[in-house]
Design an enzyme around this catalytic site. Structure first.
Site, short mmCIF file in Angstrom:
data_model
loop_
_atom_site.label_atom_id
_atom_site.label_comp_id
_atom_site.label_asym_id
_atom_site.label_seq_id
_atom_site.Cartn_x
_atom_site.Cartn_y
_atom_site.Cartn_z
N LYS A 14 -79.20 76.46 -75.81
CA LYS A 14 -80.55 76.29 -75.27
C LYS A 14 -81.53 77.36 -75.76
O LYS A 14 -82.65 77.05 -76.18
CB LYS A 14 -80.41 76.35 -73.74
CG LYS A 14 -81.61 76.07 -72.93
CD LYS A 14 -81.19 75.65 -71.52
CE LYS A 14 -80.17 76.57 -70.86
NZ LYS A 14 -80.77 77.73 -70.20
N ARG A 87 -83.86 76.68 -61.98
CA ARG A 87 -82.41 76.84 -61.99
C ARG A 87 -81.78 76.10 -60.82
O ARG A 87 -80.59 75.82 -60.83
CB ARG A 87 -82.07 78.33 -61.92
CG ARG A 87 -80.74 78.75 -62.55
CD ARG A 87 -80.52 80.24 -62.39
NE ARG A 87 -80.58 80.67 -61.00
CZ ARG A 87 -79.58 80.56 -60.13
NH1 ARG A 87 -78.44 80.06 -60.50
NH2 ARG A 87 -79.75 80.96 -58.89
N ARG A 126 -64.08 83.13 -78.87
CA ARG A 126 -64.97 84.22 -79.25
C ARG A 126 -64.22 85.54 -79.35
O ARG A 126 -63.35 85.85 -78.53
CB ARG A 126 -66.07 84.32 -78.17
CG ARG A 126 -67.22 85.21 -78.55
CD ARG A 126 -68.19 85.34 -77.38
NE ARG A 126 -68.94 84.13 -77.11
CZ ARG A 126 -69.39 83.78 -75.91
NH1 ARG A 126 -69.15 84.55 -74.87
NH2 ARG A 126 -70.06 82.67 -75.74
N ARG A 161 -62.74 89.49 -74.91
CA ARG A 161 -63.20 89.99 -73.61
C ARG A 161 -62.60 89.20 -72.46
O ARG A 161 -62.39 87.99 -72.56
CB ARG A 161 -64.73 89.85 -73.53
CG ARG A 161 -65.48 90.85 -74.37
CD ARG A 161 -66.95 90.78 -74.05
NE ARG A 161 -67.49 89.46 -74.37
CZ ARG A 161 -68.69 89.25 -74.90
NH1 ARG A 161 -69.48 90.27 -75.17
NH2 ARG A 161 -69.11 88.03 -75.14
N ARG A 172 -66.87 80.44 -63.73
CA ARG A 172 -68.33 80.48 -63.94
C ARG A 172 -68.93 79.09 -63.96
O ARG A 172 -69.98 78.84 -63.39
CB ARG A 172 -68.64 81.14 -65.30
CG ARG A 172 -68.67 82.65 -65.31
CD ARG A 172 -69.45 83.19 -66.49
NE ARG A 172 -69.02 82.71 -67.79
CZ ARG A 172 -68.03 83.26 -68.50
NH1 ARG A 172 -67.35 84.28 -68.02
NH2 ARG A 172 -67.72 82.77 -69.69
#
Ligand SMILES: [Zn+2]
Length: 217
Positions: A14, A87, A126, A161, A172
């Site tokens: 986005k 949001r 990642r 991470r 999340r």
């Protein structure tokens, strides 16, 4: 003046699309992060309130976010692209009231859709450089380093991470969906809503969004 909105889950691309779109069309890019930082640095009353809330470790509430956004919108005359706002459903409803009270209208609500399993693959693959001064970011499939486990830029080891593991991602997303799904459902039934396939390349997505805007202008 029209207000356009970009919707999408974290990692859908986005932010990148917002930057490319405003560079092409005459739009003002407003992200809640920027509005918040701006108000805090100017020391406005509502900015200071937001700062105090953040300092206490809490999420800035809908009323404060709306207040910041509306204060900012009042000074704008050109078309606006929101990235990260609204949001929540409550923010969306407050925005509609604000716009209709001023005879302004909502433009496009563009939802960049990436299926959850694809978002998860983006996150889980990642790898980041362990040297904080470097911070280069890699991806095992889409952007592997030349030498496995080693940063191309500075030669430091790469790390995975904790935030980028499946479990953290899923928790999340579950939290994100709690507020996002009602927001998305609210817009889905309107003439403003357009869903864009976020699995394609950034260039293709950009092209589709540009076509929408060129149709309208
Ligand atoms: Zn590095």
């Amino acid at each position: 003046m029209k207000v356009h909105i970009l919707l999408g889950a974290p990692g859908c691309g986005k932010g990148t699309q917002a930057k490319r779109l405003v560079a092409k069309m005459s739009l003002i890019h407003l992200s809640t992060g920027d509005i918040l930082r701006d108000a805090v640095s100017k020391g406005t009353e509502i900015g200071l309130r937001a700062k105090a809330i953040m300092a206490s470790g809490k999420l800035v509430d809908d009323d404060t976010v709306n207040g910041l956004v509306f204060a900012r919108l009042q000074n704008e005359t050109g078309d606006v692209l929101f990235d990260g706002y609204p949001r929540t459903l409550a923010q969306a409803e407050a925005l509609e009231t604000f716009l209709s009270n001023r005879g302004l209208s909502l433009g496009y609500v563009i939802d960049i859709h990436v299926p959850e399993h694809a978002l998860e693959a983006r996150v889980v693959g990642r790898r980041v450089c362990s040297n904080n001064d470097c911070g280069a970011i890699y991806h095992l499939e889409t952007r592997p380093p030349l030498k496995e486990g080693v940063c191309d830029v500075c030669g430091s080891p790469l790390k995975h991470r904790a935030d980028d593991c499946s479990e953290a991602f899923r928790s999340r997303m579950a939290e994100f969906n709690t507020t996002f799904q009602p927001l998305q459902a609210h817009y889905k039934g309107t003439t403003h809503y357009r869903s864009v396939d976020g699995l394609r390349s950034p260039d293709e997505i950009h092209g589709t969004i540009l076509d929408l805007f060129r149709e309208q202008h």
